[in-house]
Scaffold this motif. Structure first.
Motif, PDB file in Angstrom:
ATOM      1  N   ARG A   1      -0.572   6.994  -4.712  1.00  0.00           N
ATOM      2  CA  ARG A   1      -0.857   5.587  -5.002  1.00  0.00           C
ATOM      3  C   ARG A   1      -0.546   5.369  -6.472  1.00  0.00           C
ATOM      4  NH1 ARG A   1      -6.310   4.834  -1.432  1.00  0.00           N
ATOM      5  NH2 ARG A   1      -5.209   4.582   0.533  1.00  0.00           N
ATOM      6  N   ARG A   2       0.360   4.436  -6.723  1.00  0.00           N
ATOM      7  CA  ARG A   2       0.797   4.141  -8.093  1.00  0.00           C
ATOM      8  C   ARG A   2       0.197   2.809  -8.511  1.00  0.00           C
ATOM      9  NH1 ARG A   2       7.036   6.018  -7.070  1.00  0.00           N
ATOM     10  NH2 ARG A   2       6.460   8.130  -6.438  1.00  0.00           N
ATOM     11  N   PHE A   3      -0.437   2.802  -9.654  1.00  0.00           N
ATOM     12  CA  PHE A   3      -1.145   1.625 -10.152  1.00  0.00           C
ATOM     13  C   PHE A   3      -0.490   1.122 -11.429  1.00  0.00           C
ATOM     14  CE2 PHE A   3      -4.127   4.068  -7.703  1.00  0.00           C
ATOM     15  CZ  PHE A   3      -4.922   3.142  -7.063  1.00  0.00           C
ATOM     16  N   TRP A   4      -0.482  -0.199 -11.579  1.00  0.00           N
ATOM     17  CA  TRP A   4      -0.023  -0.844 -12.803  1.00  0.00           C
ATOM     18  C   TRP A   4      -1.019  -1.925 -13.189  1.00  0.00           C
ATOM     19  CZ3 TRP A   4       3.398   0.877  -9.206  1.00  0.00           C
ATOM     20  CH2 TRP A   4       4.499   1.607  -9.658  1.00  0.00           C
ATOM     21  N   ARG A   5      -1.396  -1.963 -14.453  1.00  0.00           N
ATOM     22  CA  ARG A   5      -2.133  -3.109 -15.001  1.00  0.00           C
ATOM     23  C   ARG A   5      -1.122  -3.858 -15.854  1.00  0.00           C
ATOM     24  NH1 ARG A   5      -7.229  -1.382 -17.090  1.00  0.00           N
ATOM     25  NH2 ARG A   5      -7.781  -1.532 -14.894  1.00  0.00           N
ATOM     26  N   VAL A   6      -0.913  -5.138 -15.523  1.00  0.00           N
ATOM     27  CA  VAL A   6       0.164  -5.908 -16.146  1.00  0.00           C
ATOM     28  C   VAL A   6      -0.341  -7.256 -16.649  1.00  0.00           C
ATOM     29  CG1 VAL A   6       1.909  -4.827 -14.674  1.00  0.00           C
ATOM     30  CG2 VAL A   6       0.895  -6.989 -13.965  1.00  0.00           C
ATOM     31  N   ALA A   7       0.371  -7.765 -17.647  1.00  0.00           N
ATOM     32  CA  ALA A   7       0.228  -9.154 -18.059  1.00  0.00           C
ATOM     33  C   ALA A   7       1.378  -9.883 -17.390  1.00  0.00           C
ATOM     34  CB  ALA A   7       0.302  -9.291 -19.569  1.00  0.00           C
ATOM     35  N   ALA A   8       1.058 -10.892 -16.577  1.00  0.00           N
ATOM     36  CA  ALA A   8       2.087 -11.614 -15.826  1.00  0.00           C
ATOM     37  C   ALA A   8       1.853 -13.110 -15.955  1.00  0.00           C
ATOM     38  CB  ALA A   8       2.066 -11.195 -14.366  1.00  0.00           C
TER      39      ALA A   8
END
Length: 88
Positions: free
Chosen positions: A54-61
């Motif tokens: 499981r690959r996680f990203w925390r992003v500003a979008a």
């Protein structure tokens, strides 16, 4: 404060990293990856063909000028993207 969702999303990626996603019929452009991590699934919960990460990203979008912080997850075993969390 964050809210939990777990909603399926459609994601466009470049080099394995998300660059845009659609959530609730709105297109979000990722302006910054704030964090990225990978969690390997327990061996007894995986198939012989896929180790299942499981690959996680925390992003500003952003949608236009409105920028928010979102947590996305990609499940390699199922090929499914989810929006897990959004911050106000």
């Amino acid at each position: 404060m964050s809210k939990l969702y777990g909603d399926p999303i459609e994601v466009w990626s470049r080099g394995g990293q998300p660059v845009q996603f659609v959530w609730r019929d709105r297109l979000y452009t990722i302006r910054e990856v704030q964090d990225h991590w990978v969690v390997a699934r327990e061996w007894w919960k995986t198939s012989d063909n896929d180790p299942g990460e499981r690959r996680f990203w925390r992003v500003a979008a952003a949608t236009g000028r409105e920028v928010g912080t979102y947590e996305l997850r990609f499940d390699t075993a199922g090929g499914v993207w989810l929006l897990l969390r959004a911050w106000d």
